[in-house]
Design a protein around this motif. Structure first.
Motif, PDB file in Angstrom:
ATOM      1  N   ARG A  51       0.819  -1.213   0.000  1.00 14.62           N
ATOM      2  CA  ARG A  51       0.000   0.000   0.000  1.00 14.62           C
ATOM      3  C   ARG A  51       0.858   1.272   0.000  1.00 14.62           C
ATOM      4  NH1 ARG A  51      -5.344  -1.566   0.674  1.00 14.62           N
ATOM      5  NH2 ARG A  51      -5.591  -3.535   1.775  1.00 14.62           N
ATOM      6  N   LEU A  52       2.156   1.105   0.081  1.00 12.79           N
ATOM      7  CA  LEU A  52       3.056   2.251   0.038  1.00 12.79           C
ATOM      8  C   LEU A  52       3.047   2.849  -1.369  1.00 12.79           C
ATOM      9  CD1 LEU A  52       6.091   0.665   1.910  1.00 12.79           C
ATOM     10  CD2 LEU A  52       4.604   2.472   2.792  1.00 12.79           C
ATOM     11  N   SER A  53       3.148   4.170  -1.446  1.00  8.47           N
ATOM     12  CA  SER A  53       3.241   4.842  -2.743  1.00  8.47           C
ATOM     13  C   SER A  53       4.598   4.519  -3.370  1.00  8.47           C
ATOM     14  CB  SER A  53       3.099   6.351  -2.565  1.00  8.47           C
ATOM     15  OG  SER A  53       4.255   6.871  -1.913  1.00  8.47           O
ATOM     16  N   ALA A  54       4.741   4.846  -4.646  1.00  8.33           N
ATOM     17  CA  ALA A  54       6.027   4.628  -5.318  1.00  8.33           C
ATOM     18  C   ALA A  54       7.142   5.383  -4.594  1.00  8.33           C
ATOM     19  CB  ALA A  54       5.942   5.058  -6.779  1.00  8.33           C
ATOM     20  N   THR A  55       6.868   6.610  -4.189  1.00  8.57           N
ATOM     21  CA  THR A  55       7.865   7.397  -3.450  1.00  8.57           C
ATOM     22  C   THR A  55       8.221   6.710  -2.142  1.00  8.57           C
ATOM     23  OG1 THR A  55       7.190   9.490  -4.447  1.00  8.57           O
ATOM     24  CG2 THR A  55       8.305   9.627  -2.311  1.00  8.57           C
ATOM     25  N   GLU A  56       7.217   6.236  -1.413  1.00 13.06           N
ATOM     26  CA  GLU A  56       7.474   5.578  -0.127  1.00 13.06           C
ATOM     27  C   GLU A  56       8.253   4.274  -0.317  1.00 13.06           C
ATOM     28  OE1 GLU A  56       3.673   7.116   2.513  1.00 13.06           O
ATOM     29  OE2 GLU A  56       3.343   5.559   0.990  1.00 13.06           O
ATOM     30  N   ARG A  57       7.911   3.508  -1.341  1.00 15.99           N
ATOM     31  CA  ARG A  57       8.653   2.260  -1.596  1.00 15.99           C
ATOM     32  C   ARG A  57      10.120   2.571  -1.904  1.00 15.99           C
ATOM     33  NH1 ARG A  57       4.076   1.124  -4.623  1.00 15.99           N
ATOM     34  NH2 ARG A  57       5.218   1.338  -6.584  1.00 15.99           N
ATOM     35  N   GLU A  58      10.357   3.557  -2.751  1.00 16.21           N
ATOM     36  CA  GLU A  58      11.731   3.908  -3.075  1.00 16.21           C
ATOM     37  C   GLU A  58      12.466   4.456  -1.856  1.00 16.21           C
ATOM     38  OE1 GLU A  58      13.538   3.120  -5.726  1.00 16.21           O
ATOM     39  OE2 GLU A  58      11.756   2.046  -6.373  1.00 16.21           O
ATOM     40  N   LEU A  59      11.766   5.163  -0.997  1.00 14.65           N
ATOM     41  CA  LEU A  59      12.356   5.662   0.240  1.00 14.65           C
ATOM     42  C   LEU A  59      12.853   4.490   1.091  1.00 14.65           C
ATOM     43  CD1 LEU A  59      10.914   8.401   2.533  1.00 14.65           C
ATOM     44  CD2 LEU A  59      11.803   6.291   3.478  1.00 14.65           C
ATOM     45  N   VAL A  60      12.029   3.454   1.228  1.00  7.16           N
ATOM     46  CA  VAL A  60      12.426   2.269   1.999  1.00  7.16           C
ATOM     47  C   VAL A  60      13.662   1.626   1.360  1.00  7.16           C
ATOM     48  CG1 VAL A  60      11.731  -0.069   2.700  1.00  7.16           C
ATOM     49  CG2 VAL A  60      10.079   1.823   2.864  1.00  7.16           C
ATOM     50  N   LEU A  61      13.627   1.455   0.055  1.00  7.95           N
ATOM     51  CA  LEU A  61      14.713   0.764  -0.640  1.00  7.95           C
ATOM     52  C   LEU A  61      16.008   1.570  -0.626  1.00  7.95           C
ATOM     53  CD1 LEU A  61      12.621  -0.644  -3.628  1.00  7.95           C
ATOM     54  CD2 LEU A  61      13.239  -1.802  -1.475  1.00  7.95           C
ATOM     55  N   MET A  62      15.912   2.868  -0.861  1.00 10.90           N
ATOM     56  CA  MET A  62      17.121   3.689  -0.873  1.00 10.90           C
ATOM     57  C   MET A  62      17.704   3.890   0.518  1.00 10.90           C
ATOM     58  SD  MET A  62      16.667   6.491  -3.908  1.00 10.90           S
ATOM     59  CE  MET A  62      18.331   7.129  -3.698  1.00 10.90           C
ATOM     60  N   THR A  63      16.845   4.029   1.519  1.00  9.33           N
ATOM     61  CA  THR A  63      17.367   4.186   2.885  1.00  9.33           C
ATOM     62  C   THR A  63      18.163   2.958   3.286  1.00  9.33           C
ATOM     63  OG1 THR A  63      15.569   5.683   3.500  1.00  9.33           O
ATOM     64  CG2 THR A  63      16.742   4.587   5.302  1.00  9.33           C
ATOM     65  N   ASN A  64      17.617   1.784   3.005  1.00 12.60           N
ATOM     66  CA  ASN A  64      18.334   0.549   3.331  1.00 12.60           C
ATOM     67  C   ASN A  64      19.602   0.403   2.503  1.00 12.60           C
ATOM     68  OD1 ASN A  64      16.985  -1.377   5.359  1.00 12.60           O
ATOM     69  ND2 ASN A  64      15.284  -0.488   4.240  1.00 12.60           N
ATOM     70  N   SER A  65      19.535   0.722   1.230  1.00 16.51           N
ATOM     71  CA  SER A  65      20.715   0.604   0.371  1.00 16.51           C
ATOM     72  C   SER A  65      21.823   1.537   0.830  1.00 16.51           C
ATOM     73  CB  SER A  65      20.342   0.907  -1.085  1.00 16.51           C
ATOM     74  OG  SER A  65      19.487  -0.098  -1.593  1.00 16.51           O
ATOM     75  N   ARG A  66      21.459   2.752   1.246  1.00 11.65           N
ATOM     76  CA  ARG A  66      22.462   3.701   1.750  1.00 11.65           C
ATOM     77  C   ARG A  66      23.091   3.175   3.033  1.00 11.65           C
ATOM     78  NH1 ARG A  66      22.779   7.134   5.585  1.00 11.65           N
ATOM     79  NH2 ARG A  66      20.583   7.056   6.066  1.00 11.65           N
ATOM     80  N   LEU A  67      22.253   2.714   3.951  1.00 14.56           N
ATOM     81  CA  LEU A  67      22.767   2.190   5.220  1.00 14.56           C
ATOM     82  C   LEU A  67      23.660   0.969   5.009  1.00 14.56           C
ATOM     83  CD1 LEU A  67      19.562   2.546   7.414  1.00 14.56           C
ATOM     84  CD2 LEU A  67      21.672   3.892   7.603  1.00 14.56           C
ATOM     85  N   ASN A  68      23.335   0.165   3.990  1.00 13.84           N
ATOM     86  CA  ASN A  68      24.115  -1.037   3.691  1.00 13.84           C
ATOM     87  C   ASN A  68      25.301  -0.747   2.766  1.00 13.84           C
ATOM     88  OD1 ASN A  68      22.390  -2.592   5.268  1.00 13.84           O
ATOM     89  ND2 ASN A  68      21.081  -3.139   3.544  1.00 13.84           N
ATOM     90  N   GLY A  69      25.460   0.516   2.354  1.00 18.36           N
ATOM     91  CA  GLY A  69      26.590   0.897   1.526  1.00 18.36           C
ATOM     92  C   GLY A  69      26.577   0.297   0.134  1.00 18.36           C
ATOM     93  N   CYS A  70      25.400   0.133  -0.437  1.00 18.89           N
ATOM     94  CA  CYS A  70      25.288  -0.520  -1.745  1.00 18.89           C
ATOM     95  C   CYS A  70      25.311   0.508  -2.877  1.00 18.89           C
ATOM     96  CB  CYS A  70      24.017  -1.358  -1.823  1.00 18.89           C
ATOM     97  SG  CYS A  70      23.935  -2.306  -3.358  1.00 18.89           S
TER      98      CYS A  70
END
Length: 188
Positions: free
Chosen positions: A58-77
């Motif tokens: 139910r997350l918007s496209a912006t919210e989904r990308e926020l989840v994915l990018m936040t995790n990717s940044r934290l994981n150094g990907c």
């Protein structure tokens, strides 16, 4: 470092071929990440399946990308940060939001910032959010369902981020203009 093969649809293991074909149909090309994951049909199918399920949240496209990018940044990907920057731009995500996600700085929108903070909690605390942290997230306008969807998105990034770390995946030409490195974010 062990070299992994970046497969094409023609050279991929038999059970990975239809999965890569599906990726090409969905994305228009086979990203190097999936072409390398094809070494294991289970991995590439699991990744694409979970990606499809996360897209149904139910997350918007912006919210989904926020989840994915936040995790990717934290994981150094570096691979996923560049790829998701491209996805964000294509989806019309506000440039200020993209810049905040790439740099790890607060987002001006209070609800999106609450989501970003909750993603950080889930990632850094390995899912051990306190009751107060969950309540604060819910008070920002999210739901119990969203709590679980953040965990799904975090799981998706574990698959892709950990793969890129171990497979030495080269950045696709389409993502080169959005290249990212941890040096861009000193707060991680």
């Amino acid at each position: 470092m062990v070299n992994f093969t970046t497969y094409t649809i023609d050279t991929a293991p038999k059970d990975s071929k239809p999965i890569l074909e599906a990726a090409k149909k969905k994305l228009g090309f086979v990203p190097n990440l999936m072409a390398t994951m094809a070494e294991s049909p289970v991995m590439v199918e699991g990744y694409l399946t979970l990606m499809g399920l996360f897209d149904k949240s139910r997350l918007s496209a912006t919210e989904r990308e926020l989840v994915l990018m936040t995790n990717s940044r934290l994981n150094g990907c570096t691979y996923c940060m560049a790829a998701h920057t491209a996805v964000c731009k294509k989806a019309g995500v506000d440039e200020d939001v993209i810049n905040s996600l790439r740099s790890g700085t607060p987002i001006n929108d209070p609800k999106l910032e609450a989501l970003r903070k909750f993603c950080i909690i889930i990632n850094k605390k390995r899912g051990w959010a306190t009751e107060e942290e969950v309540e604060e997230f819910l008070a920002a306008g999210y739901t119990k369902e969203t709590v679980l969807e953040v965990i799904v998105g975090t799981s998706l990034k574990v698959l892709s981020n950990y793969s890129t770390h171990n497979l030495n995946v080269s950045l696709d030409e389409a993502f080169l203009p959005m290249a990212w490195s941890e040096d861009m974010d000193k707060s991680c």
